[in-house]
Enzyme design. Structure first.
Site, PDB file in Angstrom:
ATOM      1  N   ASP A 117      58.786  18.858  38.700  1.00  0.00           N
ATOM      2  CA  ASP A 117      58.106  19.960  39.386  1.00  0.00           C
ATOM      3  C   ASP A 117      56.765  19.426  39.880  1.00  0.00           C
ATOM      4  OD1 ASP A 117      56.642  22.180  40.135  1.00  0.00           O
ATOM      5  OD2 ASP A 117      57.301  23.429  38.461  1.00  0.00           O
ATOM      6  N   TYR A 143      55.927  25.855  33.397  1.00  0.00           N
ATOM      7  CA  TYR A 143      55.916  27.172  34.019  1.00  0.00           C
ATOM      8  C   TYR A 143      56.658  28.165  33.133  1.00  0.00           C
ATOM      9  CZ  TYR A 143      57.009  30.862  37.381  1.00  0.00           C
ATOM     10  OH  TYR A 143      57.159  32.077  38.002  1.00  0.00           O
ATOM     11  N   LYS A 146      53.433  28.274  46.786  1.00  0.00           N
ATOM     12  CA  LYS A 146      52.086  27.892  46.378  1.00  0.00           C
ATOM     13  C   LYS A 146      51.396  27.031  47.451  1.00  0.00           C
ATOM     14  CE  LYS A 146      53.185  29.936  42.444  1.00  0.00           C
ATOM     15  NZ  LYS A 146      54.630  30.049  42.439  1.00  0.00           N
TER      16      LYS A 146
END
Length: 385
Positions: free
Chosen positions: A179, A106, A204
């Site tokens: 993650d 990310y 999300k």
């Protein structure tokens, strides 16, 4: 958690939010508790066990309990965003500690590690995704305290072997944090593969409706490192509001349906795109042609998720033109909602991005797969329909 609760399927636990009923009015939907403080008894005690809402709001408890059930963890914590959750882990390190992260991950968190981490006197090494020998070589004996992994990795969806990262972390005496935002607890359970902490950007898939900003951490053990993470959340106040926590739980109750549909849609679009003219490469772990497919098939269950990327022939200009012609896909940042999104990631990430310039990142929603395929076809062909 009781053995009875453990034996119930994830789908049932999700849909019923662990069977919770509002204790005051027996509503099947939990209430919203906006109160920030709690009254003491005359003797100074707190009969509910709550002192202040910064880390003890009732609206946090059900989502945290559900996440523990889904990930198989000992304790969970909600945060105000995925970034605040990730930073709570990194900031639990000590000055001079060393951590390792993958080269593709990310972008915002990677930027923080490249810049601000130095000011915290943390040493960070980046290793190529999928390269275990490079990971082993990056370990600094006695200094490496944290390995951070994101898999599948945004936005190229490289897949790493969580069990192998866990082995390296254990041998180094370090914690492994994963993650799991893209895979969700329904497709991958990192704690069962040896990870110590799981992170989610709950904005999300967990929420799934693009109307909540939140994050979460789940731990395998309540050790000293986790205690420092708890202090970081409480002292920093990195928490969602009661209404946001309530909305998050509401969204989580359809997680299994949304993830299943998004995964099915993504697979259909990926298989069609492999044969489509104008596409240089399709990046999706569910395809046998994907270099990480064997690992993904081993550590993901029930599907390969709703995230994929298309590399468009003709480079940046051609990719941007295709994105501009899409009609059903919304040109927007984020992922994991019920609506499908598209983004030209290299232009968003800017200088230094490892993202190919011809890459379009797609977050596949729960619409008709046939409609989404047709939208991609007309965008590739440049038809004005």
């Amino acid at each position: 958690m009781t053995d009875e609760k453990k034996s119930i399927s994830s789908a049932t636990n999700i849909a019923q939010a662990l069977g919770a009923v509002d204790p005051a009015y027996k509503s099947v939907i939990p209430g919203i508790y906006p109160g920030t403080t709690y009254e003491r008894e005359a003797d100074g005690s707190y009969p509910t066990g709550r002192v202040y809402s910064r880390d003890q709001n009732p609206n946090y408890e059900l989502p945290e309990q559900l996440l523990c059930a889904l990930e198989g963890g000992r304790e969970a914590l909600l945060f105000s965003s995925g970034m605040s959750a990730a930073l709570a882990v990194v900031q639990a390190l000590r000055p001079g500690d060393h951590m390792i992260a993958p080269a593709v991950m990310y972008w915002s968190f990677r930027n923080w590690l490249l810049t601000v981490a130095k000011e915290w006197k943390l040493e960070v090494s980046f290793v190529p995704n999928g390269d275990i020998p490079a990971l082993e070589a990056a370990v600094i004996p006695g200094k490496t305290k944290l390995l951070w992994l994101e898999t599948p990795a945004n936005p190229t969806w490289v897949v790493d072997d969580i069990a192998e990262w866990a082995r390296v972390a254990k041998e180094a005496g370090a914690h492994l944090a994963v993650d799991n935002t893209v895979a969700t607890p329904l497709l991958t359970n990192p704690l069962k593969l040896g990870a110590d902490i799981v992170m989610h950007s709950a904005t999300k898939y967990l929420n799934g409706h693009s109307d909540v900003l939140a994050g979460a951490l789940i731990t395998a053990a309540e050790d000293d490192f986790w205690a420092r993470v708890q202090v970081n959340r409480k002292a920093g106040g990195a928490i969602p509001g009661p209404f946001e926590a309530w909305l998050l739980l509401r969204g989580m109750r359809t997680l299994h349906l949304r993830v299943e549909r998004a995964s099915q849609n993504a697979m259909a679009i990926a298989r069609h795109s492999e044969q489509a003219k104008g596409i240089r490469a399709v990046l999706y772990p569910g395809l046998e042609s994907h270099e990480g497919h064997a690992i993904a098939a081993r550590q993901m269950k029930g599907g390969f998720g709703g995230m994929m990327s298309l590399c468009i022939e003709g480079g940046t200009e051609a990719a941007m033109a295709v994105a501009a012609r899409l009609k059903l896909f919304k040109r927007a940042t984020s992922l994991g909602g019920v609506e499908s999104l598209v983004e030209h990631r290299a232009s968003i990430e800017g200088e230094g991005t490892p993202c190919p310039p011809d890459l379009l990142r797609l977050s596949i929603g729960i619409e008709s797969a046939d409609d989404l395929v047709a939208d991609i076809e007309q965008a590739l062909e440049g038809r004005n329909t």
